[in-house]
Design an enzyme around this catalytic site. Structure first.
Site, short mmCIF file in Angstrom:
data_model
loop_
_atom_site.label_atom_id
_atom_site.label_comp_id
_atom_site.label_asym_id
_atom_site.label_seq_id
_atom_site.Cartn_x
_atom_site.Cartn_y
_atom_site.Cartn_z
N ASP A 49 -4.70 -15.12 6.20
CA ASP A 49 -3.99 -13.84 6.15
C ASP A 49 -2.90 -13.81 7.20
O ASP A 49 -3.16 -13.89 8.40
CB ASP A 49 -4.98 -12.69 6.40
CG ASP A 49 -4.31 -11.33 6.43
OD1 ASP A 49 -4.39 -10.63 5.40
OD2 ASP A 49 -3.72 -10.96 7.46
N TYR A 54 4.30 -10.87 11.63
CA TYR A 54 3.70 -11.79 12.59
C TYR A 54 4.66 -12.90 13.00
O TYR A 54 4.41 -13.61 13.97
CB TYR A 54 2.43 -12.43 12.02
CG TYR A 54 1.35 -11.48 11.60
CD1 TYR A 54 1.39 -10.12 11.91
CD2 TYR A 54 0.24 -11.95 10.87
CE1 TYR A 54 0.38 -9.26 11.50
CE2 TYR A 54 -0.77 -11.10 10.47
CZ TYR A 54 -0.70 -9.76 10.77
OH TYR A 54 -1.69 -8.91 10.36
N LYS A 79 2.35 -9.84 3.95
CA LYS A 79 2.61 -8.40 3.87
C LYS A 79 4.09 -8.10 4.06
O LYS A 79 4.77 -8.80 4.81
CB LYS A 79 1.80 -7.66 4.95
CG LYS A 79 0.35 -8.10 5.05
CD LYS A 79 -0.36 -7.47 6.24
CE LYS A 79 -1.74 -8.07 6.43
NZ LYS A 79 -1.73 -9.36 7.13
N HIS A 112 2.34 -3.22 4.46
CA HIS A 112 1.74 -3.30 5.80
C HIS A 112 1.33 -1.94 6.36
O HIS A 112 0.26 -1.82 6.98
CB HIS A 112 2.71 -4.01 6.76
CG HIS A 112 2.01 -4.75 7.85
ND1 HIS A 112 2.48 -5.93 8.38
CD2 HIS A 112 0.86 -4.48 8.53
CE1 HIS A 112 1.65 -6.35 9.33
NE2 HIS A 112 0.67 -5.48 9.43
#
Length: 276
Positions: A49, A54, A79, A112
């Protein structure tokens, strides 16, 4: 009972999603995240994930390639970030994520955060990606019940997954029940409350009884509540240790003791008050 890293939940569209996976939030792009992903997959993990926010999707993609695993055996999630929400911008963000991951298709694409005034248009974009076969399943993150109700009113596809902060001090029972009633799979992020629960005496007592760590007890509690879980780690020994949750079962009494720890206490932002 979930018995192994290979066990899967069946989403409402028939797609199978592993109950347990690796989260890579805060894993540094490059060697750190690439090695974590590669290590996890080589140790039996099937689910990874990540997220555009990120900033490590390309490192994740390299880890997938270097693991040597067959693409069809893996379940990869990313996401769309808040700044990219909206119909056309989400479609563009998806293509950028796919280029970074270097994948032909995605297993799960998530919104998200529920950005007010945008998440419905974002959802329409996810529905298009799903109908076009670019994504096997679509869902959301950090949606309260009222967000889900609002989204589902005009949606053609009911979300398959809702990934939220979930741990013994934030049990979200009403949300869990709503998701179960609507066949939306709940998934936990920060299941260990970023380490803040590891010294809890109630959890320690249960862990000692089973010859396990407090982390194992928390992750097992997730699974026995029917919640998919994705603990984050970049260390090989921790990635292996986290997955040692399939050889014991918590009793009803254990589960009730853990349930009693709920304080509706968040470590992350409240979706209703988050400054997007």
């Amino acid at each position: 009972m979930v018995n192994s890293l290979q066990d899967k939940a069946t989403l409402h569209n028939g797609v199978e999603m592993p109950w347990f996976g690796l989260g890579v939030w805060k894993a540094e792009n490059g060697e750190e995240v690439t090695n974590a992903v590669k290590t996890a997959i080589q140790n039996g993990y099937l689910s990874i994930d990540t997220a555009a926010a990120y900033k490590n999707e390309d490192g994740v993609g390299r880890g997938i390639k270097e693991s040597g695993a067959k693409r069809e055996d893996l379940f990869i999630t990313t996401k769309v970030w808040n700044a990219d929400q909206g119909y056309e911008t989400t479609l563009a963000a998806f293509e950028e994520s796919m280029n970074k991951l270097d994948l032909e298709y995605l297993d799960l694409y998530l919104i998200h955060w529920p950005v007010e005034g945008k998440y419905k248009d974002t959802w329409r974009a996810l529905e298009k990606l799903y109908k076009d076969g670019k994504v096997k399943a679509i869902g959301v993150c950090n949606f309260h019940v009222h967000h889900l109700r609002d989204l589902m009113e005009g949606a053609e596809v009911v979300p398959m997954v809702n990934q939220v902060e979930y741990h013994p001090q934030l049990a979200q029972k009403d949300l869990l029940q709503f998701c179960k009633d609507n066949q939306i799979q709940l998934e936990a992020w920060s299941p260990l409350m970023q380490g803040k629960l590891l010294d809890n005496p109630v959890l320690q007592e249960i862990a000692d009884k089973h010859g396990k760590s407090t982390a194992h007890v928390i992750l097992r509690w997730d699974l026995q509540n029917g919640v998919v879980t994705i603990p984050k780690s970049v260390k090989e020994h921790r990635i292996k240790e986290n997955a040692e949750v399939f050889d014991f079962e918590l009793s009803r009494e254990d589960m009730e003791k853990i349930d009693s720890l709920n304080k509706d206490e968040r470590i992350g932002p409240d979706p209703d008050n988050f400054d997007f």
